[in-house]
Design a protein around this motif. Structure first.
Motif, PDB file in Angstrom:
ATOM      1  N   PHE A 222       0.840  -1.199   0.000  1.00 23.79           N
ATOM      2  CA  PHE A 222       0.000   0.000   0.000  1.00 23.79           C
ATOM      3  C   PHE A 222       0.879   1.254   0.000  1.00 23.79           C
ATOM      4  O   PHE A 222       0.580   2.234  -0.696  1.00 23.79           O
ATOM      5  N   ASP A 223       1.948   1.218   0.811  1.00 28.33           N
ATOM      6  CA  ASP A 223       2.887   2.347   0.839  1.00 28.33           C
ATOM      7  C   ASP A 223       3.483   2.576  -0.548  1.00 28.33           C
ATOM      8  O   ASP A 223       3.577   3.716  -1.016  1.00 28.33           O
ATOM      9  N   ARG A 224       3.906   1.487  -1.193  1.00 29.17           N
ATOM     10  CA  ARG A 224       4.511   1.601  -2.526  1.00 29.17           C
ATOM     11  C   ARG A 224       3.524   2.213  -3.519  1.00 29.17           C
ATOM     12  O   ARG A 224       3.861   3.132  -4.265  1.00 29.17           O
ATOM     13  N   ASP A 225       2.294   1.687  -3.523  1.00 29.87           N
ATOM     14  CA  ASP A 225       1.289   2.180  -4.465  1.00 29.87           C
ATOM     15  C   ASP A 225       0.982   3.658  -4.227  1.00 29.87           C
ATOM     16  O   ASP A 225       0.841   4.443  -5.175  1.00 29.87           O
ATOM     17  N   LEU A 226       0.872   4.038  -2.952  1.00 28.59           N
ATOM     18  CA  LEU A 226       0.607   5.430  -2.609  1.00 28.59           C
ATOM     19  C   LEU A 226       1.771   6.320  -3.036  1.00 28.59           C
ATOM     20  O   LEU A 226       1.569   7.410  -3.592  1.00 28.59           O
ATOM     21  N   SER A 227       2.972   5.839  -2.789  1.00 28.55           N
ATOM     22  CA  SER A 227       4.159   6.609  -3.147  1.00 28.55           C
ATOM     23  C   SER A 227       4.227   6.874  -4.643  1.00 28.55           C
ATOM     24  O   SER A 227       4.443   8.010  -5.086  1.00 28.55           O
ATOM     25  N   LEU A 228       4.018   5.823  -5.444  1.00 31.27           N
ATOM     26  CA  LEU A 228       4.101   5.972  -6.894  1.00 31.27           C
ATOM     27  C   LEU A 228       2.978   6.851  -7.437  1.00 31.27           C
ATOM     28  O   LEU A 228       3.165   7.586  -8.415  1.00 31.27           O
TER      29      LEU A 228
END
Length: 418
Positions: A222-228
């Motif tokens: 979720f962090d990765r998706d939000l970051s991108l």
């Protein structure tokens, strides 16, 4: 003296250890008065001394010289276990790094128990590695070897969602058909299980456990998706360069969005490549921020800011993420709608795994009368809404989200060893 056993929940994001002694089960304070500890480690450059949990995070964010690592659990079963990583200029294997972290919490438990604990039930996800039984088995063997290396003599394993069910079972009146959803930092695991407070000391629960499923998706994803979706565009993600208006390489951004990969970005080769691209960038202001992050090795600060944003959006509809470490007064506004759209595909895969678990258990969603939510990622409003929509007739239990697995593993150890 009665035998004391314990359960260890070694999580991707947070870990805990609980003792079982004289029919009592309790969590051990592992960092000050806290009964959970972030699964983070910092090796100080000066003397290679290790710091753990919140202390490790603080050392890193205060810009002490050294090596910071998180999400170590995701390395188990992968080729990185054998490769190791550079820690302050010297190669260190990941089994030694993970052992150092787990030895720290075992020592706290030994002190509480007043003697070395030899019996442990370790939590494990349903799948350490998706669709790869050999790597999954190797991950468990690696974790077993690490547990033995730090002083345990008897090591068993239990699926984390089953452990969470055991922690809740002691408070149940009568019998319930439950679905346990354990959404951690690295994996999402599900169990359909019959629960009854009459079964709390029952050793063999195989007839009560109807199905287990899992998928390697969790809060870190979720962090990765939000970051991108919301953060990386402000540091040049998908910007262009050169006469042909080519898109800048995406891999550095994808690595910068994952706790387990960010440390591998700080190489002379990558720095040189990014400096060359900056000269012909069409968005020098934003792309220069990426180079600054790499040169100053502040990738973990980006990840921490992203995680902070995810947590803030559980209560707020918009959050202005501070990036003062990049530029004074830089705030990136992020909407909850952006976050939910970014994770929609991941959430769909999680719900597919839930549906698979029901199908393998041979039950309908209407048959479930208790849904147990555990793990920090169950705080996400979209996740909560999806589970309430899927199981409108079921009671929902979500207390002790970060500690129920550890408690349940200790109850399991009590049944196995005492």
């Amino acid at each position: 003296m009665s035998r004391i056993s314990c359960g260890i929940d070694f999580g991707t994001s947070n870990s805990s250890i609980a003792l079982a002694s004289n029919s009592q089960v309790s969590l051990v304070p592992v960092e000050g008065s806290h009964v959970t500890i972030p699964s983070a480690i910092f090796f100080n450059q000066e003397d290679n001394k290790a710091f753990y949990g919140r202390a490790a995070v603080a050392m890193f964010l205060e810009r002490h010289e050294g090596r910071f690592m998180r999400s170590l659990k995701r390395v188990l079963g992968t080729s990185l276990m054998k490769q190791g990583t550079l820690v302050n200029g010297k190669l260190m294997k990941f089994d030694r790094i993970i052992a150092s972290f787990l030895r720290n919490i075992k020592t706290k438990a030994d002190t509480t128990a007043e003697h070395p604990i030899e019996h442990v039930v370790m939590g494990r996800p349903v799948h350490f590695v998706d669709n790869d039984p050999a790597s999954d088995e190797r991950a468990e063997q690696e974790l077993r070897a690490i547990a033995l290396s730090i002083g345990f003599k008897y090591v068993d394993f239990q699926f984390e969602p089953i452990a969470a069910a055991f922690a809740h079972e002691v408070k149940i009146n009568g019998e319930r058909l439950a679905l346990v959803a354990d959404l951690g930092g690295g994996t999402s695991d599900f169990t359909v299980i019959r629960l009854s407070n009459k079964n709390t000391r029952k050793v063999d629960r195989s007839t009560d456990i109807l199905a287990n499923t899992g998928v390697r998706i969790g809060g870190n994803d979720f962090d990765r998706d939000l970051s991108l979706a919301a953060i990386m565009p402000e540091i040049g993600y998908k910007s262009t360069y050169g006469e042909k208006h080519l898109e800048v390489p995406l891999k550095p951004y994808h690595d910068l969005a994952e706790w387990s990969k960010v440390n591998f970005l700080y190489t002379p080769k990558i720095m040189t490549q990014m400096r060359q691209l900056l000269n012909s960038s069409h968005d020098r202001k934003r792309f220069s921020r990426l180079l600054q992050i790499l040169e100053q090795e502040t990738g973990h600060a980006v990840l921490a800011a992203t995680e902070e944003t995810k947590i803030a959006l559980t209560a707020a509809n918009v959050y202005h993420t501070p990036f003062n470490f990049l530029e004074e007064g830089l705030y990136i506004p992020v909407m909850r709608e952006q976050f939910e759209e970014a994770i929609r595909l991941e959430v769909a895969r999680i719900l597919d795994s839930v549906t698979q678990c029901l199908r393998e258990a041979g039950v309908q969603k209407e048959d479930i009368d208790l849904v147990i939510l555990t793990g920090g990622s169950t705080e996400v409003p979209l996740i909560q809404a999806q589970f309430r929509q899927l199981f409108p007739n079921a009671a929902l239990a979500d207390e002790n989200k970060l500690s129920s697995v550890g408690l349940g593993l200790a109850y399991d150890s009590q049944n196995r060893y005492q």
